[in-house]
Motif scaffolding. Structure first.
Motif, mmCIF file in Angstrom:
data_model
loop_
_atom_site.group_PDB
_atom_site.id
_atom_site.type_symbol
_atom_site.label_atom_id
_atom_site.label_comp_id
_atom_site.label_asym_id
_atom_site.label_seq_id
_atom_site.Cartn_x
_atom_site.Cartn_y
_atom_site.Cartn_z
ATOM 1 N N ALA A 124 64.866 66.315 51.823
ATOM 2 C CA ALA A 124 66.064 65.463 51.891
ATOM 3 C C ALA A 124 66.536 65.167 50.474
ATOM 4 N N LEU A 125 67.799 65.453 50.252
ATOM 5 C CA LEU A 125 68.332 65.263 48.894
ATOM 6 C C LEU A 125 68.314 63.786 48.501
ATOM 7 N N ASP A 126 68.607 62.897 49.487
ATOM 8 C CA ASP A 126 68.676 61.475 49.100
ATOM 9 C C ASP A 126 67.329 60.986 48.572
ATOM 10 N N LYS A 127 66.234 61.325 49.243
ATOM 11 C CA LYS A 127 64.918 60.856 48.783
ATOM 12 C C LYS A 127 64.600 61.445 47.408
ATOM 13 N N TRP A 128 64.962 62.694 47.237
ATOM 14 C CA TRP A 128 64.696 63.354 45.946
ATOM 15 C C TRP A 128 65.461 62.635 44.831
ATOM 16 N N VAL A 129 66.705 62.340 45.109
ATOM 17 C CA VAL A 129 67.542 61.686 44.091
ATOM 18 C C VAL A 129 67.091 60.234 43.877
ATOM 19 N N PHE A 130 66.732 59.560 44.961
ATOM 20 C CA PHE A 130 66.288 58.171 44.807
ATOM 21 C C PHE A 130 64.999 58.108 43.981
#
Lengths: 249, 163
Positions: free
Chosen positions: B55-61
């Motif tokens: 998941a991109l959001d978790k990676w970015v967060f």
């Protein structure tokens, strides 16, 4: 003895319990007023946090951030002239020192840059170019700002000019509405490098779906930006014409 | 689409949530957007490391959380990123009536230790599950719940809601 400890109660509030445990908490809540109060406190805190921070989702994204996400191949991000001050070719200032909020949160919320959607709009119709990470008018928008007069409205033009005035920093600024979809309204201020766009956002549609531009139709963010910059009065037709003749200086 | 284009497009969609997360962590809007800028630069630079099945959001967060920790270390003020009296700028203004309450909330958040502010941001504001937050922070889920409980208690005590 109370079998429901804070961790369980918290997991209940956060929806992290399995059905059996949740049912156990439900049963306990039915007979324990103190537990009910604690659940209510937690939910109130959560609601307070969401109310405080969710509005950030709807804030316009500062141009320096959306500019970072433009495709590198897009020609419009390349500065059209050598930047003053020798900042080099990087269109975005790293760790820009500029403070995006003016004193006072109310002012800040309304004046903060209003460029949501700038990226796709810019990519879509070439009315905006980026220069040192700041949006500037390009194409038909640039031409309208340089030549069109509010005193001589052209109902068929893609861009309608609203108010013109001298801002408190000495520059001349003009409000505008772009009629072609996606309709946008904004504020442009004249600089040596062209018309800078400190504010750009969705236009407020008037009744009947038509886009007009009168001062009263300005989106709140544009109106707020005008209010903070306005020194003296807005130009009348004669002053507007004289300002154009003087090259907007 | 190559990976860096996919990351860039994902970041555009994620930007509002990323700004909200940064606002909870960093407090003032200007500091938060400085943090977002660092996160975007790092995410773009490391886009080859992102696997499309993650998941991109978790990676970015996770990048955001680490960047924020770096910033705290760089400032050498791990407890207080900014003076509590400045904290009111953290929250969006919503009229006079709510303003005082939001100031209070921002100040209470500013006094939380970083460990606690992170879980508040990820779980209570961003809505991640305990397990998701634990994976992102690389701690056991039990650590997330105990930090969260202490953060809630501290916020409620600060806000005077604990009566």
């Amino acid at each position: 003895m109370n079998p429901i400890d804070d961790d369980i109660l918290q997991a209940y509030v956060d929806g992290a319990l399995g059905a059996a445990d949740a049912a156990r908490v439900d049963a306990a809540l039915a007979q324990d007023e103190a537990l009910v109060r604690r659940v209510r406190q937690m939910r109130a805190l959560d609601a307070q946090l969401r109310a405080a921070f969710d509005p950030v989702l709807d804030e316009p994204v500062p141009a320096r951030l959306s500019a970072l996400l433009q495709p590198r191949a897009a020609p419009a991000v390349v500065p059209l002239a050598v930047p003053e001050g020798g900042r080099g070719a990087n269109p975005v200032r790293r760790r820009a020192p500029r403070r995006w909020l003016m004193p006072g949160a109310a002012l800040a919320a309304s004046v903060a840059l209003f460029v949501a959607g700038l990226w796709w709009w810019h990519a879509g119709n070439g009315m905006v170019r980026m220069r040192n990470g700041e949006p500037y008018a390009a194409g038909v928008l640039d031409r309208a700002l340089g030549h069109a007069l509010a005193s001589e409205p052209d109902a068929r033009a893609a861009v309608a000019i609203g108010l013109s005035f001298r801002a408190n920093d000495g520059r001349i600024c003009r409000t505008f509405t772009v009629r072609t979809p996606p309709a946008r309204a904004g504020l442009a201020c004249h600089t040596a490098a062209g018309w800078e766009l400190p504010v750009l956002g969705p236009a407020a549609p008037a009744e009947g779906g038509e886009l007009r531009q009168a001062a009263s139709d300005l989106p709140p963010a544009v109106q707020a930006a005008v209010d903070t910059r306005l020194r003296g009065n807005v130009f009348d037709a004669r002053q507007e014409r004289a300002a154009r003749a003087a090259g907007w200086h | 689409m190559n990976p860096s284009d996919a990351v860039r497009e994902g970041l555009i969609a994620l930007l509002p949530r990323l700004r909200r997360l940064a606002r909870v962590l960093a407090g003032q809007a200007a500091d938060a957007d400085d943090l977002v800028q660092v996160v975007l630069e790092r995410a773009l630079a490391r886009s080859a490391q992102w696997r499309p099945d993650a998941a991109l959001d978790k990676w970015v967060f996770a990048i955001a959380r680490n960047a924020w920790r770096d910033e705290l270390r760089a400032r050498g003020r791990a407890q207080h990123l900014f003076a509590p009296e400045e904290a009111g700028e953290a929250v969006a203004d919503g009229g006079e009536a709510r303003h005082a309450q939001r100031m209070e909330l921002a100040q209470a958040l500013a006094m939380l230790p970083p460990d606690h502010r992170e879980v508040v941001a990820l779980v209570l504001v961003e809505g991640l599950s305990y397990d998701e937050a634990a994976a992102l922070l690389e701690v056991p889920a039990g650590t997330v719940t105990s930090r969260l409980a202490r953060a809630r208690a501290a916020l409620q005590a600060q806000l005077g809601n604990d009566a």
